[in-house]
Design an enzyme around this catalytic site. Sequence first.
Site, mmCIF file in Angstrom:
data_model
loop_
_atom_site.group_PDB
_atom_site.id
_atom_site.type_symbol
_atom_site.label_atom_id
_atom_site.label_comp_id
_atom_site.label_asym_id
_atom_site.label_seq_id
_atom_site.Cartn_x
_atom_site.Cartn_y
_atom_site.Cartn_z
ATOM 1 N N LYS A 203 0.800 -1.022 -0.099
ATOM 2 C CA LYS A 203 0.139 0.063 0.048
ATOM 3 C C LYS A 203 0.933 1.282 -0.151
ATOM 4 O O LYS A 203 2.006 1.138 0.098
ATOM 5 C CB LYS A 203 -0.960 0.002 1.081
ATOM 6 C CG LYS A 203 -1.857 -1.162 1.172
ATOM 7 C CD LYS A 203 -2.896 -1.054 0.199
ATOM 8 C CE LYS A 203 -3.496 -2.433 -0.290
ATOM 9 N NZ LYS A 203 -4.180 -3.423 0.548
HETATM 10 C C1 PLP Z 1 -5.407 -4.457 1.056
HETATM 11 C C2 PLP Z 1 -6.847 -4.257 0.809
HETATM 12 C C3 PLP Z 1 -7.741 -4.597 2.205
HETATM 13 C C4 PLP Z 1 -7.249 -5.637 3.216
HETATM 14 O O1 PLP Z 1 -6.007 -4.860 3.863
HETATM 15 P P1 PLP Z 1 -5.290 -5.461 4.931
HETATM 16 O O2 PLP Z 1 -4.542 -4.464 5.734
HETATM 17 O O3 PLP Z 1 -4.389 -6.523 4.086
HETATM 18 O O4 PLP Z 1 -6.356 -6.277 5.942
HETATM 19 C C5 PLP Z 1 -9.139 -4.337 1.984
HETATM 20 N N1 PLP Z 1 -9.715 -3.775 0.885
HETATM 21 C C6 PLP Z 1 -8.978 -3.411 -0.243
HETATM 22 C C7 PLP Z 1 -9.462 -2.944 -1.343
HETATM 23 C C8 PLP Z 1 -7.478 -3.723 -0.367
HETATM 24 O O5 PLP Z 1 -7.039 -3.482 -1.322
#
Ligand code: PLP
Length: 403
Positions: A203
């Site tokens: 991210k």
């Molecule tokens: C990465 C992601 C999540 C989950 O995030 P985590 O921190 O890995 O639990 C949820 N929704 C979307 C759209 C994502 O890209």
Amino acid sequence: MPSSRPPLEAAPRPPAAPGADFLPFALPDLGDEEAAAVLECLRSGWITTGAVSRRFEQAFADALGGGVTAVAVNSATAGLHLALEALGIGPGDEVIVPTMTFTATAEVVRYLGADPVLVDVDERTLCICPDAIAAAITPRTRAIVPVHYAGLACDMDAILALARRHGLRVVEDAAHAFPTRYKGRAVGTLDSDATVFSFYANKTITTGEGGMVVCRDPALLRRVRVMRLHGISEDAFDRYTSRRPAWFYQVVAPGYKYNMTDIAAAIGCQQLRKIERFLARRQALAARYAECLRELPLRLPPDADSGAGGQHAWHLYPVRLTAAAPLARDRLIELLAERGIGTSVHYIPLHRHPYWRERYALRPAQFPRAEASYQSLLTLPLYTRMGDADQTRVIATLTELLC
Ligand SMILES: *Cc1c(COP(=O)(O)O)cnc(C)c1O
């Protein structure tokens, strides 16, 4: 050689990497500052939720502005679960979710015994479509979870208006959306009930694993904090600094184990300090793709309307092959991989996965825009550590394969 370990910047590559100069589609950007902060945390003797997590929460809330409060958790999935739980979502309830997302957005609804109702996305942005939401509302509908796909804000005015008209709650899945702006305001400070960010490794900022729940409602915040740590009325840190005896605590609900460690928060504090540079780099890479790929048979992702106060976080750069392309998406991904370029697909729509398809008897024809987009969709490499030469290689390879 004092050590055969690679420098910290040389993060491990995905196992599928066929060669030394394989370019992955995403990589974290961690430096000496993060390493030093982690070491300091380890040496402090306090490694679980404590002062550093508090500092990260405050710094994140300050970065968003708008008088919001932030609660750190160990993933966005945990944060989405906590937010919906705090809103009282439970068995018999329906929660409207876009089909073009990661399964986490919908699975948390199932954790609570409620049913996600998948809906189609907007053809241009691939964000949840307000008309599709309106068509999916039933007497059981309790909430909407819009996903700011790729880092572009959803049509929040339309979504919030629908929610107000039908008495629905809104929890934004902002896993892609830091720092995204919508009509001059940061995502996280809009008028939804809560917003959840992710700090997963790929991210826009990372803590390894981590997330943040952001909201303004004190009652909601209290419930999220309690349920984040076993349903204990205050967290361990308070126990050890308050004037009550250190051993005393009270369990008020069967909570979860969703707290963020100070080790993770130490990384987060340092990542947050770099966010302007990170954003500028992502914007520059997106702008160059837009410039250099426009002649190819590709549909490029729309930018935010900066004139209207919008800002795209450019977490992802998803493109769609047009009808004029000489080869299909799967083949293009294969040929790019052979040439050392990693890509991904965001997303295989949820209605195509066996669990969701079978449980809710879903058919592709219910999601014509997500279906059509999925067939031609792939995500190109875009991350802050990607050099200009790396991007030149991606552009040249795409040009060679698509012309
Ligand atoms: C990465 C992601 C999540 C989950 O995030 P985590 O921190 O890995 O639990 C949820 N929704 C979307 C759209 C994502 O890209």
